[in-house]
Motif scaffolding. Structure first.
Motif, PDB file in Angstrom:
ATOM      1  N   GLU A   4       0.827  -1.209   0.000  1.00  0.00           N
ATOM      2  CA  GLU A   4       0.000   0.000   0.000  1.00  0.00           C
ATOM      3  C   GLU A   4       0.861   1.259   0.000  1.00  0.00           C
ATOM      4  O   GLU A   4       0.568   2.224  -0.710  1.00  0.00           O
ATOM      5  CB  GLU A   4      -0.931  -0.002   1.209  1.00  0.00           C
ATOM      6  N   ILE A   5       1.916   1.220   0.786  1.00  0.00           N
ATOM      7  CA  ILE A   5       2.818   2.368   0.831  1.00  0.00           C
ATOM      8  C   ILE A   5       3.499   2.559  -0.519  1.00  0.00           C
ATOM      9  O   ILE A   5       3.593   3.676  -1.025  1.00  0.00           O
ATOM     10  CB  ILE A   5       3.856   2.200   1.966  1.00  0.00           C
ATOM     11  N   GLN A   6       3.944   1.473  -1.111  1.00  0.00           N
ATOM     12  CA  GLN A   6       4.602   1.563  -2.413  1.00  0.00           C
ATOM     13  C   GLN A   6       3.648   2.072  -3.480  1.00  0.00           C
ATOM     14  O   GLN A   6       4.025   2.881  -4.333  1.00  0.00           O
ATOM     15  CB  GLN A   6       5.198   0.204  -2.824  1.00  0.00           C
ATOM     16  N   LYS A   7       2.373   1.635  -3.436  1.00  0.00           N
ATOM     17  CA  LYS A   7       1.372   2.130  -4.391  1.00  0.00           C
ATOM     18  C   LYS A   7       1.163   3.629  -4.213  1.00  0.00           C
ATOM     19  O   LYS A   7       1.043   4.363  -5.200  1.00  0.00           O
ATOM     20  CB  LYS A   7       0.051   1.385  -4.210  1.00  0.00           C
ATOM     21  N   ALA A   8       1.126   4.089  -2.973  1.00  0.00           N
ATOM     22  CA  ALA A   8       0.953   5.518  -2.707  1.00  0.00           C
ATOM     23  C   ALA A   8       2.143   6.310  -3.230  1.00  0.00           C
ATOM     24  O   ALA A   8       1.981   7.370  -3.846  1.00  0.00           O
ATOM     25  CB  ALA A   8       0.763   5.756  -1.205  1.00  0.00           C
ATOM     26  N   ILE A   9       3.334   5.790  -3.026  1.00  0.00           N
ATOM     27  CA  ILE A   9       4.540   6.448  -3.520  1.00  0.00           C
ATOM     28  C   ILE A   9       4.528   6.497  -5.041  1.00  0.00           C
ATOM     29  O   ILE A   9       4.811   7.532  -5.646  1.00  0.00           O
ATOM     30  CB  ILE A   9       5.805   5.739  -2.990  1.00  0.00           C
ATOM     31  N   ASP A  10       4.181   5.391  -5.671  1.00  0.00           N
ATOM     32  CA  ASP A  10       4.109   5.347  -7.132  1.00  0.00           C
ATOM     33  C   ASP A  10       3.094   6.346  -7.671  1.00  0.00           C
ATOM     34  O   ASP A  10       3.325   7.003  -8.684  1.00  0.00           O
ATOM     35  CB  ASP A  10       3.772   3.931  -7.609  1.00  0.00           C
TER      36      ASP A  10
END
Length: 122
Positions: A4-10
């Motif tokens: 989820e964090i990586q998706k938000a960063i992306d």
């Protein structure tokens, strides 16, 4: 959670936002030591270091940028604020009065703003 964090960063990167990782503890400690040496009044180091760690990155950068001008403006060290008072009172935002009587007075905030713009700080 990591996905989820990586998706938000992306998503942020895809929309043109710049992602700046937080400072490490070592970086915060090194910045504090630099500021401590700049401030040149040694009282309450432990309290100051704890206060420094609670400040945001922007606040720390603004403080670092404004401190040399404040220290130069003090003609007698006994009148310089204690370092904890300076940090706790956010005194880097206060007006700096030129002791030599220049009519143009500048504030530490102006210096900090220029420095932050140069450093492209968040």
């Amino acid at each position: 959670m990591k996905e989820e964090i990586q998706k938000a960063i992306d998503l942020l990167l895809a929309n043109g936002y710049e992602i700046t990782p937080p400072q490490t503890i070592d970086e915060v400690c090194n910045d504090f030591e630099q500021w401590w040496n700049l401030y040149n009044k040694k009282r309450g180091k432990d309290k100051c270091q704890k206060r420094w760690a609670r400040m945001t990155k922007k606040e720390r950068q603004a403080c670092m940028a404004a401190t040399p001008a404040y220290v130069r403006s003090i003609t007698d060290k006994q009148f310089q604020k204690d370092p904890f008072t300076y940090l706790n009172g956010r005194c880097w935002q206060d007006e700096i009065i030129d002791p030599y009587g220049n009519t143009e007075q500048r504030t530490a905030v102006e210096f900090a703003t220029k420095a932050a713009a140069i450093l492209n700080a968040d």
